[in-house]
Design a protein around this motif. Structure first.
Motif, PDB file in Angstrom:
ATOM      1  N   UNK A   1      30.630  13.882  33.842  1.00 25.97           N
ATOM      2  CA  UNK A   1      31.229  14.875  33.950  1.00 25.97           C
ATOM      3  C   UNK A   1      29.664  16.162  33.148  1.00 25.97           C
ATOM      4  N   UNK A   2      28.775  15.044  32.481  1.00 23.83           N
ATOM      5  CA  UNK A   2      27.702  16.736  32.292  1.00 23.83           C
ATOM      6  C   UNK A   2      26.877  16.908  33.400  1.00 23.83           C
ATOM      7  N   UNK A   3      27.160  16.237  34.113  1.00 24.97           N
ATOM      8  CA  UNK A   3      26.520  17.278  35.308  1.00 24.97           C
ATOM      9  C   UNK A   3      27.108  18.583  36.208  1.00 24.97           C
ATOM     10  N   UNK A   4      26.566  19.641  37.006  1.00 24.17           N
ATOM     11  CA  UNK A   4      27.428  21.005  37.615  1.00 24.17           C
ATOM     12  C   UNK A   4      28.276  20.322  38.753  1.00 24.17           C
ATOM     13  N   UNK A   5      29.385  20.094  38.301  1.00 21.36           N
ATOM     14  CA  UNK A   5      30.284  19.474  39.382  1.00 21.36           C
ATOM     15  C   UNK A   5      31.205  20.856  39.906  1.00 21.36           C
ATOM     16  N   UNK A   6      31.422  21.004  41.272  1.00 19.02           N
ATOM     17  CA  UNK A   6      32.690  21.500  41.511  1.00 19.02           C
ATOM     18  C   UNK A   6      34.646  20.853  39.747  1.00 19.02           C
ATOM     19  N   UNK A   7      34.579  19.960  40.521  1.00 16.48           N
ATOM     20  CA  UNK A   7      35.445  19.113  39.709  1.00 16.48           C
ATOM     21  C   UNK A   7      34.923  18.064  38.748  1.00 16.48           C
ATOM     22  N   UNK A   8      34.894  17.750  37.588  1.00 15.48           N
ATOM     23  CA  UNK A   8      34.320  17.523  36.702  1.00 15.48           C
ATOM     24  C   UNK A   8      35.421  15.566  36.556  1.00 15.48           C
ATOM     25  N   UNK A   9      35.372  14.581  36.877  1.00 13.80           N
ATOM     26  CA  UNK A   9      36.588  13.469  36.630  1.00 13.80           C
ATOM     27  C   UNK A   9      37.075  13.865  35.455  1.00 13.80           C
ATOM     28  N   UNK A  10      38.132  13.505  35.340  1.00 16.54           N
ATOM     29  CA  UNK A  10      38.993  13.304  34.394  1.00 16.54           C
ATOM     30  C   UNK A  10      40.081  12.371  34.253  1.00 16.54           C
ATOM     31  N   UNK A  11      40.210  12.205  32.879  1.00 12.32           N
ATOM     32  CA  UNK A  11      40.764  10.404  32.770  1.00 12.32           C
ATOM     33  C   UNK A  11      41.364   9.905  34.165  1.00 12.32           C
ATOM     34  N   UNK A  12      42.569  10.732  34.329  1.00  7.18           N
ATOM     35  CA  UNK A  12      42.905  10.006  36.105  1.00  7.18           C
ATOM     36  C   UNK A  12      42.242   9.708  36.058  1.00  7.18           C
ATOM     37  N   UNK A  13      41.286  10.368  36.732  1.00  6.73           N
ATOM     38  CA  UNK A  13      39.793   9.678  37.930  1.00  6.73           C
ATOM     39  C   UNK A  13      39.269   8.362  37.057  1.00  6.73           C
ATOM     40  N   UNK A  14      38.994   8.518  35.868  1.00  8.12           N
ATOM     41  CA  UNK A  14      38.433   7.437  35.007  1.00  8.12           C
ATOM     42  C   UNK A  14      39.051   6.106  34.987  1.00  8.12           C
ATOM     43  N   UNK A  15      39.993   6.116  34.864  1.00  8.34           N
ATOM     44  CA  UNK A  15      41.543   4.901  34.959  1.00  8.34           C
ATOM     45  C   UNK A  15      42.047   4.525  36.642  1.00  8.34           C
ATOM     46  N   UNK A  16      41.826   5.486  37.313  1.00  2.00           N
ATOM     47  CA  UNK A  16      41.563   4.883  38.846  1.00  2.00           C
ATOM     48  C   UNK A  16      40.229   4.307  39.486  1.00  2.00           C
ATOM     49  N   UNK A  17      39.344   4.536  38.762  1.00  2.00           N
ATOM     50  CA  UNK A  17      38.033   4.089  38.801  1.00  2.00           C
ATOM     51  C   UNK A  17      38.434   2.514  38.356  1.00  2.00           C
ATOM     52  N   UNK A  18      38.361   2.165  36.795  1.00  2.00           N
ATOM     53  CA  UNK A  18      38.328   1.737  36.015  1.00  2.00           C
ATOM     54  C   UNK A  18      38.830   0.371  37.560  1.00  2.00           C
ATOM     55  N   UNK A  19      40.395   1.382  37.473  1.00  2.00           N
ATOM     56  CA  UNK A  19      41.371   0.004  38.101  1.00  2.00           C
ATOM     57  C   UNK A  19      40.503  -0.596  39.877  1.00  2.00           C
ATOM     58  N   UNK A  20      39.730   0.474  40.295  1.00  2.00           N
ATOM     59  CA  UNK A  20      39.534  -0.248  41.227  1.00  2.00           C
ATOM     60  C   UNK A  20      38.023  -0.980  41.322  1.00  2.00           C
ATOM     61  N   UNK A  21      37.320  -0.357  39.907  1.00  2.00           N
ATOM     62  CA  UNK A  21      36.418  -1.912  39.755  1.00  2.00           C
ATOM     63  C   UNK A  21      37.005  -3.052  39.183  1.00  2.00           C
ATOM     64  N   UNK A  22      37.853  -3.474  38.469  1.00  2.00           N
ATOM     65  CA  UNK A  22      39.162  -4.158  38.143  1.00  2.00           C
ATOM     66  C   UNK A  22      39.782  -5.907  39.438  1.00  2.00           C
TER      67      UNK A  22
END
Length: 297
Positions: A231-252
């Motif tokens: 989120x501290x990178x210069x991104x067009x769309x910083x990941x929110x909690x929805x993206x964080x949840x999707x990402x952790x669910x994918x890794x799990x």
């Protein structure tokens, strides 16, 4: 409607029972909205839980969730009400077949009325008021905002052919906005206001634990740190909690207990939602210091 909740802490605890964690500020804003019978305008970047807040509130109260998804070109007939023209035409043909005539007053009755979200909220007859979610109001046109003024100010909708329908109990109204454009001052004046920040690392970890029970503690800790640094990178769309949840669910789901570079690259579609953002995250992986080899149980 203050009898719905005893105080802000009551809201926070009851939302917690349905898996939705809120901070004290959000709980207080919700409580004041119920006490004062005022709509609550919730803003914040995408993915911080604005929409899910309304869903959780309806679940806690065991009441109807009525959702109006806003978009450019949204019309009054789609939001308020519309007449069932097919049934009206059928009624005309039936009376003509019997050599009779229908007066206009006979065609514009509740029998031929289609309730859309706002009128449905006004006419709700359940034991508790419904939760009305007016989602992404900033996507609608300025003209649509003007249509909301009577409704938000008086909890009423006027239908020229039938008169004014007023809510017996005001609905709990939550408007969300991603600030893609400025909202009219007249709309803001009718609402209480709350801004939802991206949660602190501690609260983000709590939300991830609650949302993905299959994720272990090393994965939660690593994911929380990774999302924070991305989120501290210069991104067009910083990941929110929805993206964080999707990402952790994918890794799990992949049985990753501690993500390595290969795991991140393989699941990056849950975090980076544009080619430029994907390139930026990949370019930062070396600086973020993730190992090449994955760790699995």
């Amino acid at each position: 409607m203050s009898e719905l909740f005893t105080d802000a802490d009551d809201i926070r605890q009851r939302l917690d029972t349905v898996g939705h964690l809120v901070d004290e500020g959000t709980a207080t804003a919700l409580f004041l909205a119920t006490v004062l019978d005022r709509p609550l305008l919730v803003e914040g970047e995408p993915g911080v839980g604005k929409t899910s807040l309304a869903k959780a509130l309806a679940q806690v109260l065991d009441t109807a969730l009525i959702r109006l998804q806003c978009y450019e070109g949204l019309t009054a007939s789609e939001a308020l009400y519309e007449w069932n023209h097919q049934r009206q035409l059928l009624a005309i043909r039936l009376t003509e077949a019997h050599d009779e005539q229908l007066a206009d007053a006979d065609l514009f009755t509740e029998e031929y009325l289609h309730d859309r979200p706002l009128l449905r909220a006004v006419r709700h007859a359940g034991p508790r008021p419904p939760v009305l979610l007016i989602d992404e109001i900033d996507r609608a046109d300025d003209e649509f905002e003007a249509l909301l003024f009577e409704f938000l100010g008086e909890w009423a909708i006027t239908i020229p052919e039938l008169g004014t329908f007023a809510a017996v109990r005001p609905p709990l109204v939550i408007l969300t906005s991603n600030r893609s454009r400025e909202l009219h001052d007249a709309l803001r004046r009718r609402c209480l206001y709350h801004w939802i920040d991206f949660p602190s690392p501690e609260r983000a970890a709590q939300i991830l634990r609650r949302s993905i029970p299959a994720a272990n503690e090393p994965l939660i800790a690593s994911a929380t740190e990774f999302i924070g640094r991305v989120r501290r990178l210069d991104l067009d769309k910083a990941p929110g909690m929805a993206e964080a949840i999707d990402w952790v669910a994918a890794l799990a789901a992949l049985r990753v207990s501690l993500p390595a570079r290969a795991d991140i690259l393989g699941t990056l579609s849950a975090v980076a939602k544009s080619p430029d953002d994907r390139t930026a995250v990949i370019g930062a992986l070396d600086e973020l210091g993730y190992p090449e080899r994955a760790t699995r149980p």
